[in-house]
Design a protein around this motif. Structure first.
Motif, PDB file in Angstrom:
ATOM      1  N   VAL A  28       0.843  -1.186   0.000  1.00 34.96           N
ATOM      2  CA  VAL A  28       0.000   0.000   0.000  1.00 34.96           C
ATOM      3  C   VAL A  28       0.885   1.245   0.000  1.00 34.96           C
ATOM      4  CG1 VAL A  28      -1.697   1.306   1.333  1.00 34.96           C
ATOM      5  CG2 VAL A  28      -1.867  -1.181   1.206  1.00 34.96           C
ATOM      6  N   ARG A  29       0.515   2.210  -0.837  1.00 29.55           N
ATOM      7  CA  ARG A  29       1.265   3.477  -0.899  1.00 29.55           C
ATOM      8  C   ARG A  29       0.343   4.612  -0.483  1.00 29.55           C
ATOM      9  NH1 ARG A  29       3.669   4.940  -6.561  1.00 29.55           N
ATOM     10  NH2 ARG A  29       5.065   3.219  -6.012  1.00 29.55           N
ATOM     11  N   VAL A  30       0.770   5.408   0.511  1.00 30.05           N
ATOM     12  CA  VAL A  30      -0.043   6.495   1.055  1.00 30.05           C
ATOM     13  C   VAL A  30       0.710   7.807   0.926  1.00 30.05           C
ATOM     14  CG1 VAL A  30      -1.173   7.419   3.113  1.00 30.05           C
ATOM     15  CG2 VAL A  30      -1.230   4.957   2.668  1.00 30.05           C
ATOM     16  N   LEU A  31       0.031   8.821   0.414  1.00 33.90           N
ATOM     17  CA  LEU A  31       0.568  10.175   0.394  1.00 33.90           C
ATOM     18  C   LEU A  31       0.098  10.907   1.638  1.00 33.90           C
ATOM     19  CD1 LEU A  31       1.789  12.774  -0.811  1.00 33.90           C
ATOM     20  CD2 LEU A  31      -0.336  13.053  -2.130  1.00 33.90           C
ATOM     21  N   VAL A  32       1.037  11.449   2.410  1.00 36.96           N
ATOM     22  CA  VAL A  32       0.724  12.219   3.612  1.00 36.96           C
ATOM     23  C   VAL A  32       1.180  13.648   3.379  1.00 36.96           C
ATOM     24  CG1 VAL A  32       1.016  12.466   6.098  1.00 36.96           C
ATOM     25  CG2 VAL A  32       1.036  10.180   5.068  1.00 36.96           C
ATOM     26  N   THR A  33       0.231  14.567   3.224  1.00 39.42           N
ATOM     27  CA  THR A  33       0.606  15.975   3.133  1.00 39.42           C
ATOM     28  C   THR A  33       0.876  16.492   4.539  1.00 39.42           C
ATOM     29  OG1 THR A  33      -1.619  16.903   3.364  1.00 39.42           O
ATOM     30  CG2 THR A  33      -0.934  16.200   1.157  1.00 39.42           C
ATOM     31  N   GLY A  34       1.838  17.411   4.649  1.00 37.48           N
ATOM     32  CA  GLY A  34       2.210  17.878   5.981  1.00 37.48           C
ATOM     33  C   GLY A  34       2.849  16.786   6.822  1.00 37.48           C
ATOM     34  N   GLY A  35       3.459  15.823   6.168  1.00 31.61           N
ATOM     35  CA  GLY A  35       4.004  14.661   6.862  1.00 31.61           C
ATOM     36  C   GLY A  35       5.254  14.924   7.675  1.00 31.61           C
TER      37      GLY A  35
ATOM     38  N   VAL B  96      -1.125   6.566  -6.001  1.00 30.26           N
ATOM     39  CA  VAL B  96      -1.168   6.265  -4.564  1.00 30.26           C
ATOM     40  C   VAL B  96      -2.502   5.592  -4.259  1.00 30.26           C
ATOM     41  CG1 VAL B  96       0.405   8.109  -3.844  1.00 30.26           C
ATOM     42  CG2 VAL B  96      -2.050   8.576  -4.016  1.00 30.26           C
ATOM     43  N   ASP B  97      -2.507   4.794  -3.210  1.00 29.50           N
ATOM     44  CA  ASP B  97      -3.722   4.089  -2.817  1.00 29.50           C
ATOM     45  C   ASP B  97      -4.594   4.901  -1.873  1.00 29.50           C
ATOM     46  OD1 ASP B  97      -3.127   1.417  -4.066  1.00 29.50           O
ATOM     47  OD2 ASP B  97      -1.369   1.618  -2.763  1.00 29.50           O
ATOM     48  N   ALA B  98      -3.987   5.852  -1.177  1.00 34.37           N
ATOM     49  CA  ALA B  98      -4.737   6.666  -0.224  1.00 34.37           C
ATOM     50  C   ALA B  98      -4.008   7.984  -0.023  1.00 34.37           C
ATOM     51  CB  ALA B  98      -4.889   5.941   1.115  1.00 34.37           C
ATOM     52  N   VAL B  99      -4.782   8.986   0.398  1.00 33.67           N
ATOM     53  CA  VAL B  99      -4.231  10.310   0.697  1.00 33.67           C
ATOM     54  C   VAL B  99      -4.638  10.690   2.107  1.00 33.67           C
ATOM     55  CG1 VAL B  99      -4.256  12.765   0.125  1.00 33.67           C
ATOM     56  CG2 VAL B  99      -4.304  11.058  -1.713  1.00 33.67           C
TER      57      VAL B  99
ATOM     58  N   ASP C 173      -7.772  14.816 -11.894  1.00 31.38           N
ATOM     59  CA  ASP C 173      -7.089  14.657 -13.193  1.00 31.38           C
ATOM     60  C   ASP C 173      -6.478  13.270 -13.348  1.00 31.38           C
ATOM     61  OD1 ASP C 173      -7.763  17.255 -13.806  1.00 31.38           O
ATOM     62  OD2 ASP C 173      -5.782  18.090 -13.320  1.00 31.38           O
ATOM     63  N   VAL C 174      -5.939  12.717 -12.257  1.00 30.10           N
ATOM     64  CA  VAL C 174      -5.244  11.425 -12.363  1.00 30.10           C
ATOM     65  C   VAL C 174      -6.189  10.243 -12.160  1.00 30.10           C
ATOM     66  CG1 VAL C 174      -3.073  12.471 -11.608  1.00 30.10           C
ATOM     67  CG2 VAL C 174      -4.562  11.340  -9.921  1.00 30.10           C
ATOM     68  N   GLY C 175      -7.476  10.523 -11.910  1.00 29.53           N
ATOM     69  CA  GLY C 175      -8.439   9.436 -11.750  1.00 29.53           C
ATOM     70  C   GLY C 175      -8.291   8.681 -10.443  1.00 29.53           C
ATOM     71  N   PHE C 176      -8.005   9.395  -9.365  1.00 33.79           N
ATOM     72  CA  PHE C 176      -7.817   8.760  -8.064  1.00 33.79           C
ATOM     73  C   PHE C 176      -9.094   8.043  -7.621  1.00 33.79           C
ATOM     74  CE2 PHE C 176      -8.164   9.183  -3.370  1.00 33.79           C
ATOM     75  CZ  PHE C 176      -7.056   8.432  -2.991  1.00 33.79           C
ATOM     76  N   THR C 177      -8.958   6.798  -7.164  1.00 33.67           N
ATOM     77  CA  THR C 177     -10.115   6.018  -6.706  1.00 33.67           C
ATOM     78  C   THR C 177      -9.887   5.402  -5.327  1.00 33.67           C
ATOM     79  OG1 THR C 177      -9.272   4.043  -7.850  1.00 33.67           O
ATOM     80  CG2 THR C 177     -10.833   5.455  -9.062  1.00 33.67           C
ATOM     81  N   GLY C 178      -8.872   5.860  -4.620  1.00 33.82           N
ATOM     82  CA  GLY C 178      -8.579   5.304  -3.298  1.00 33.82           C
ATOM     83  C   GLY C 178      -9.426   5.940  -2.218  1.00 33.82           C
ATOM     84  N   ARG C 179      -8.908   5.945  -1.020  1.00 33.47           N
ATOM     85  CA  ARG C 179      -9.624   6.581   0.086  1.00 33.47           C
ATOM     86  C   ARG C 179      -8.833   7.779   0.588  1.00 33.47           C
ATOM     87  NH1 ARG C 179      -9.560   2.149   4.880  1.00 33.47           N
ATOM     88  NH2 ARG C 179      -9.741   0.694   3.146  1.00 33.47           N
ATOM     89  N   MET C 180      -9.533   8.683   1.261  1.00 34.81           N
ATOM     90  CA  MET C 180      -8.901   9.883   1.793  1.00 34.81           C
ATOM     91  C   MET C 180      -9.208  10.014   3.276  1.00 34.81           C
ATOM     92  SD  MET C 180      -9.528  12.851  -1.046  1.00 34.81           S
ATOM     93  CE  MET C 180      -8.565  13.981  -0.012  1.00 34.81           C
ATOM     94  N   VAL C 181      -8.251  10.601   3.984  1.00 34.47           N
ATOM     95  CA  VAL C 181      -8.462  11.008   5.365  1.00 34.47           C
ATOM     96  C   VAL C 181      -8.091  12.480   5.448  1.00 34.47           C
ATOM     97  CG1 VAL C 181      -7.714  10.762   7.756  1.00 34.47           C
ATOM     98  CG2 VAL C 181      -8.058   8.731   6.346  1.00 34.47           C
ATOM     99  N   LEU C 182      -9.015  13.286   5.951  1.00 35.46           N
ATOM    100  CA  LEU C 182      -8.800  14.722   6.092  1.00 35.46           C
ATOM    101  C   LEU C 182      -8.634  15.073   7.561  1.00 35.46           C
ATOM    102  CD1 LEU C 182      -8.898  17.716   5.082  1.00 35.46           C
ATOM    103  CD2 LEU C 182     -11.380  17.595   5.464  1.00 35.46           C
ATOM    104  N   ALA C 183      -7.600  15.852   7.869  1.00 31.15           N
ATOM    105  CA  ALA C 183      -7.429  16.377   9.220  1.00 31.15           C
ATOM    106  C   ALA C 183      -8.367  17.557   9.392  1.00 31.15           C
ATOM    107  CB  ALA C 183      -5.983  16.807   9.445  1.00 31.15           C
ATOM    108  N   SER C 184      -9.502  17.311  10.028  1.00 29.08           N
ATOM    109  CA  SER C 184     -10.426  18.390  10.342  1.00 29.08           C
ATOM    110  C   SER C 184     -10.276  18.743  11.816  1.00 29.08           C
ATOM    111  CB  SER C 184     -11.852  17.990   9.993  1.00 29.08           C
ATOM    112  OG  SER C 184     -12.727  19.096  10.140  1.00 29.08           O
ATOM    113  N   SER C 185     -11.253  19.424  12.382  1.00 29.04           N
ATOM    114  CA  SER C 185     -11.072  19.933  13.744  1.00 29.04           C
ATOM    115  C   SER C 185     -12.413  20.129  14.432  1.00 29.04           C
ATOM    116  CB  SER C 185     -10.338  21.273  13.701  1.00 29.04           C
ATOM    117  OG  SER C 185     -10.319  21.893  14.974  1.00 29.04           O
ATOM    118  N   MET C 186     -12.370  20.056  15.753  1.00 24.64           N
ATOM    119  CA  MET C 186     -13.563  20.309  16.553  1.00 24.64           C
ATOM    120  C   MET C 186     -14.018  21.763  16.448  1.00 24.64           C
ATOM    121  SD  MET C 186     -12.419  22.212  19.358  1.00 24.64           S
ATOM    122  CE  MET C 186     -10.870  22.550  20.185  1.00 24.64           C
TER     123      MET C 186
END
Length: 350
Positions: A2-9, A71-74, A110-123
């Protein structure tokens, strides 16, 4: 693999997510600007097994380079956080949070991403949390009046009888009501990701973090959370200054628990779509946090000062129910407040 892209990693929470993903055998790509106002250089704690793409999330080319051949997930952690200095920060918040998210979603389209995403949201998207009046029952708390705050009346009041309202834990179904610029951008991120999900049939888990604290927090910055502000004061020999009367209720959740929630949302067999509160389920007052930090460092250290005053964008009480996260992704916080604060009191900050 599995390959995951982590922004702000390379950041506070993102780096802990990266560490745990690598421990789970995941191939990780990090997209991080390593902005000089956040990082004096490439952080030594950045895991050596990840591929680092140095770039801004508002730069389409950086996203394309990070995604590479797919990537499989973001896991989207990159954001400008905190209440900020004043409304003059609005452009920076919108550029980093709203525009950065929109650019990334455009590239994923544009790249046709079909994986899953996790967003850092907030209370903070809830504004004031859930309240009830002893006489009139559950209700939304109106914005606190400046006159009340100036007079030291900090608790929201019932608009019908004027009595103080009592807090209750918020759930994901409670209304959203952002009351500062940061909160507005976090909710917009959720809305943008929801629109992307509808058009592409992907799952987006919006993890609404409560007050995250722990190692690698940034120090001495107006954009840091209250835990970092108190910790920086203790480290420099100053007394932590507690605004209002110190009785503001928050749910302080350790960064390793927050990282575990991200990993669960990214790797669980059944992807979750929608918001989830990420909290410990054991609230404490802001004054209790300040006291615990001082006690953990040295019982003779300067005691916290309850100074009154306020920041207009702050809310009074936000306490969460973590039950939905337990049911959806199997998340339950493991680090106790006592253990977490004791570690945080001497942990390295960024």
């Amino acid at each position: 693999m599995v390959r995951v892209l982590v922004t702000g990693g390379a950041g506070f929470i993102g780096s802990h997510v990266v560490d745990q993903l690598v421990e789970h055998g995941v191939e990780v790509v990090v997209l991080d600007s390593l902005a000089v106002d956040v990082h004096p250089g490439e952080p030594a704690y950045l895991h050596p097994e990840v591929r680092l793409v140095r770039g801004d999330v508002a730069d389409e080319r950086a996203w394309r380079l990070a995604i590479g051949d797919g990537v499989d997930a973001v896991c989207h952690q990159a954001a400008r956080v905190g209440l900020g200095v004043d409304f003059g920060d609005v452009r920076r918040y919108v550029a980093d949070n709203d525009v950065g998210t929109a650019v990334g979603l455009g590239v994923l389209h544009d790249v046709g991403f079909t994986g899953r995403m996790v967003l850092a949201s907030s209370m903070v998207v809830y504004g004031e949390g859930r309240y009830r009046c002893d006489e009139h029952g559950p209700m939304r708390a109106p914005p606190r009046e400046v006159g009340d705050l100036d007079a030291g009346r900090y608790d929201p009041r019932c608009p019908r009888c004027g009595h103080d309202l009592s807090w209750a834990p918020v759930s994901e179904s409670d209304p959203v009501d952002p009351r500062n610029v940061y909160a507005a951008t976090k909710l917009h991120q959720e809305h943008l990701c929801e629109a992307f999900a509808r058009h592409h049939d992907v799952a987006v888990a919006a993890l609404r973090y409560h007050n995250v604290y722990g190692p690698r927090m940034p120090r001495d910055t107006p954009y840091a959370g209250v835990a970092s502000i108190f910790r920086s004061a203790v480290e420099s020999g100053r007394a932590p200054v507690v605004l209002e009367d110190g009785r503001q209720m928050r749910d302080f959740v350790h960064v390793r628990d927050v990282a575990r929630a991200n990993v669960a949302a990214l790797l669980t067999d059944r992807p979750h779509h929608g918001p989830l509160n990420i909290a410990s389920g054991h609230p404490h007052t802001v004054a209790e946090l300040a006291d615990a930090l001082v006690d953990a460092v040295d019982g003779n250290a300067l005691r916290p000062v309850v100074a009154g005053g306020y920041r207009l964008g702050d809310v009074r009480h936000v306490v969460a129910s973590p039950e939905a996260a337990k049911s959806a992704i199997g998340f339950r916080a493991e680090v106790s407040f006592a253990d977490g604060v004791a570690e945080f009191a001497t942990a390295a900050l960024r």
